[in-house]
Motif scaffolding. Structure first.
Motif, mmCIF file in Angstrom:
data_model
loop_
_atom_site.group_PDB
_atom_site.id
_atom_site.type_symbol
_atom_site.label_atom_id
_atom_site.label_comp_id
_atom_site.label_asym_id
_atom_site.label_seq_id
_atom_site.Cartn_x
_atom_site.Cartn_y
_atom_site.Cartn_z
ATOM 1 N N ILE A 1 32.638 68.560 30.115
ATOM 2 C CA ILE A 1 31.466 69.004 29.354
ATOM 3 C C ILE A 1 31.712 70.322 28.622
ATOM 4 O O ILE A 1 30.771 70.943 28.125
ATOM 5 C CB ILE A 1 30.221 69.140 30.256
ATOM 6 N N ASP A 2 32.980 70.752 28.532
ATOM 7 C CA ASP A 2 33.252 72.046 27.910
ATOM 8 C C ASP A 2 33.116 72.021 26.390
ATOM 9 O O ASP A 2 33.226 73.070 25.737
ATOM 10 C CB ASP A 2 34.627 72.581 28.317
ATOM 11 N N ASN A 3 32.865 70.839 25.825
ATOM 12 C CA ASN A 3 32.605 70.790 24.384
ATOM 13 C C ASN A 3 31.144 70.441 24.094
ATOM 14 O O ASN A 3 30.806 69.944 23.019
ATOM 15 C CB ASN A 3 33.527 69.804 23.668
ATOM 16 N N TYR A 4 30.289 70.705 25.076
ATOM 17 C CA TYR A 4 28.846 70.489 24.907
ATOM 18 C C TYR A 4 28.093 71.795 25.138
ATOM 19 O O TYR A 4 28.551 72.677 25.875
ATOM 20 C CB TYR A 4 28.330 69.447 25.906
ATOM 21 N N LEU A 5 26.936 71.887 24.513
ATOM 22 C CA LEU A 5 26.028 73.001 24.721
ATOM 23 C C LEU A 5 24.706 72.469 25.251
ATOM 24 O O LEU A 5 24.220 71.443 24.772
ATOM 25 C CB LEU A 5 25.777 73.759 23.416
ATOM 26 N N ARG A 6 24.141 73.165 26.228
ATOM 27 C CA ARG A 6 22.796 72.830 26.680
ATOM 28 C C ARG A 6 21.831 73.765 25.965
ATOM 29 O O ARG A 6 21.943 74.986 26.092
ATOM 30 C CB ARG A 6 22.668 72.990 28.188
ATOM 31 N N ILE A 7 20.906 73.185 25.223
ATOM 32 C CA ILE A 7 20.004 73.964 24.381
ATOM 33 C C ILE A 7 18.569 73.721 24.831
ATOM 34 O O ILE A 7 18.041 72.613 24.705
ATOM 35 C CB ILE A 7 20.159 73.568 22.901
ATOM 36 N N SER A 8 17.931 74.756 25.377
ATOM 37 C CA SER A 8 16.532 74.637 25.793
ATOM 38 C C SER A 8 15.644 74.432 24.575
ATOM 39 O O SER A 8 15.942 74.928 23.482
ATOM 40 C CB SER A 8 16.082 75.903 26.530
ATOM 41 N N ASP B 1 16.952 64.932 16.265
ATOM 42 C CA ASP B 1 17.196 64.336 14.945
ATOM 43 C C ASP B 1 17.939 65.302 14.033
ATOM 44 O O ASP B 1 18.861 64.902 13.288
ATOM 45 C CB ASP B 1 15.867 63.927 14.301
ATOM 46 N N THR B 2 17.564 66.567 14.066
ATOM 47 C CA THR B 2 18.205 67.570 13.213
ATOM 48 C C THR B 2 19.663 67.766 13.601
ATOM 49 O O THR B 2 20.550 67.815 12.730
ATOM 50 C CB THR B 2 17.445 68.907 13.305
ATOM 51 N N LEU B 3 19.936 67.886 14.899
ATOM 52 C CA LEU B 3 21.320 68.070 15.349
ATOM 53 C C LEU B 3 22.177 66.861 14.997
ATOM 54 O O LEU B 3 23.329 67.002 14.559
ATOM 55 C CB LEU B 3 21.341 68.311 16.859
ATOM 56 N N PHE C 1 21.438 68.193 25.106
ATOM 57 C CA PHE C 1 22.846 68.378 25.439
ATOM 58 C C PHE C 1 23.634 67.937 24.220
ATOM 59 O O PHE C 1 23.610 66.757 23.855
ATOM 60 C CB PHE C 1 23.169 67.511 26.657
ATOM 61 N N ALA C 2 24.288 68.859 23.536
ATOM 62 C CA ALA C 2 24.839 68.556 22.218
ATOM 63 C C ALA C 2 26.291 68.976 22.089
ATOM 64 O O ALA C 2 26.679 70.074 22.508
ATOM 65 C CB ALA C 2 24.011 69.262 21.140
ATOM 66 N N CYS D 1 26.237 66.311 15.064
ATOM 67 C CA CYS D 1 26.371 66.559 16.495
ATOM 68 C C CYS D 1 26.123 65.276 17.300
ATOM 69 O O CYS D 1 25.377 64.395 16.863
ATOM 70 C CB CYS D 1 25.384 67.627 16.951
ATOM 71 N N THR D 2 26.747 65.197 18.451
ATOM 72 C CA THR D 2 26.497 64.113 19.400
ATOM 73 C C THR D 2 25.459 64.590 20.400
ATOM 74 O O THR D 2 25.661 65.600 21.079
ATOM 75 C CB THR D 2 27.789 63.722 20.135
ATOM 76 N N VAL D 3 24.329 63.873 20.497
ATOM 77 C CA VAL D 3 23.226 64.300 21.361
ATOM 78 C C VAL D 3 22.682 63.086 22.119
ATOM 79 O O VAL D 3 22.052 62.215 21.523
ATOM 80 C CB VAL D 3 22.083 64.946 20.548
ATOM 81 N N PRO D 4 22.907 62.991 23.432
ATOM 82 C CA PRO D 4 22.292 61.909 24.212
ATOM 83 C C PRO D 4 20.768 62.039 24.208
ATOM 84 O O PRO D 4 20.233 63.140 24.026
ATOM 85 C CB PRO D 4 22.848 62.120 25.624
#
Length: 353
Positions: A327-334, A278-280, A296-297, A285-288
């Motif tokens: 996917i080079d414009n996405y970040l995986r955030i644990s 929700d915050t992202l 994944f944002a 940000c785009t977050v599935p």
């Protein structure tokens, strides 16, 4: 200088693990480790091991770990394979079921170790593209002349297939082994373990690194028909008869038996994941929707994922950026603790504003 390496060693492109930074003031959100300690029962089990017995080899098939996994999954012990982390389990499975004469198909965006193993073991490897929303095209996996490997929930997107969709893939590939990598299923996905009794071509692989907070001990297991497990045992006993040491076996067994503790941890992580998503999104940000212990944002227009990755790193916040097509414009955030995610959010707000 002499070239002493084999041709395969020279040409292979190895898997690159997430960075392991050193320091006490780092927010580490790049390798999907649990932010919480393992069950207290794990420490009790390890401390109770008689040190004198360590001079002897462990049980070749996993011992207490194998028995606990069988009880948890409600299957025979002979339907469980234990290994040194799910990566080793998957590597043995690739060798047992696929080869130069029998290829493998996977989504184009998935766990990046799969193509490495395929190359190492001379397995013809093809991919089927995810759609624009990173969803698996289930029907495209029907009637293949190869095996299938699918991470569910997928990595690095966190998006999950339903059991019905998995069943359709199994039904439409009856003569090939379908591997379901359930590394992240403990965070809201649907497990297919109860389907192994009906589909003898299904192998479900699990790890204790994520939901059980045990990335440091390297423990993973597979569930499948006795024929599939026997095939993996043949590979194991041709490589290393004792992949699970005594300490790991006891620790893993204790973890699998403490479901109540780990359900509490998973609920906490999923709650933090919702807040983070929700915050992202509120920041543009785009977050599935994720069913894993990460999100994944993609950042909003005007800034790239690489820029965000580098700026976060300068602030001692580590996330994962994949310099790969699509996917080079996405970040995986644990998903870390609430405090860690708040630090991430504060840094992003400052950066994006």
């Amino acid at each position: 200088m002499k070239d002493l390496l084999s041709k395969k060693t020279r040409e292979i492109v190895p898997y690159v693990a997430g960075e392991q930074p050193k320091g006490t003031d780092i927010v580490k959100l790049n390798t999907n480790e649990s932010p919480y300690a393992p069950s207290p029962r794990v420490f009790e089990a390890v401390s109770s091991v008689n040190g004198e017995i360590l001079r002897k080899y462990p049980e070749p098939a996993g011992g207490a770990f194998r028995e606990a996994a069988a009880a948890l999954c409600n299957v025979k012990v002979s339907q469980i394979f234990c290994g040194n982390g799910s990566d080793e389990v998957l590597a043995f499975a690739f060798q047992a079921f696929y080869g130069p004469e029998r290829g493998l198909t996977a989504p184009d965006i998935t766990y990046s170790f799969y193509p490495v193993w395929a190359s190492l073991y001379d397995i013809p490897y093809r991919t089927i593209p995810l759609n624009d929303r990173f969803l698996v095209n289930v029907e495209a996996f029907f009637g293949l002349d190869t095996g299938v490997v699918i991470a569910n929930p997928n990595a690095p997107t966190g998006i999950a297939l339903t059991k019905k969709e998995i069943e359709l893939i199994l039904i439409n590939n009856p003569n090939h082994v379908v591997i379901l990598d359930e590394a992240y299923v403990g965070f809201g996905g649907e497990s297919a373990i109860d389907m192994v009794s009906e589909y003898d071509n299904l192998l479900v692989v699990r790890t204790l690194s994520k939901a059980q907070s045990l990335a440091g001990i390297r423990a993973g297991y597979a569930v499948g028909s006795e024929a599939l497990i026997d095939g993996m045992m043949r590979i194991k006993d041709s490589v290393n008869s004792y992949p699970v040491n005594r300490m790991t076996s006891e620790a893993a067994a204790a973890a699998l038996r403490d479901g109540q503790y780990y359900r509490m941890i998973a609920d906490r992580i999923m709650k933090t994941r919702t807040w983070t998503t929700d915050t992202l999104r509120s920041l543009g940000c785009t977050v599935p929707d994720s069913k894993a212990n990460f999100v994944f944002a993609a950042p909003p227009e005007g800034i790239t994922a690489k820029q965000v990755f580098e700026t976060l790193k300068e602030n001692k916040i580590y996330v994962r950026w994949f310099n790969l097509p699509r996917i080079d414009n996405y970040l995986r955030i644990s998903i870390g603790t609430d405090e860690q995610m708040e630090k991430l959010a504060a840094c992003l707000k400052k950066m994006l504003n």
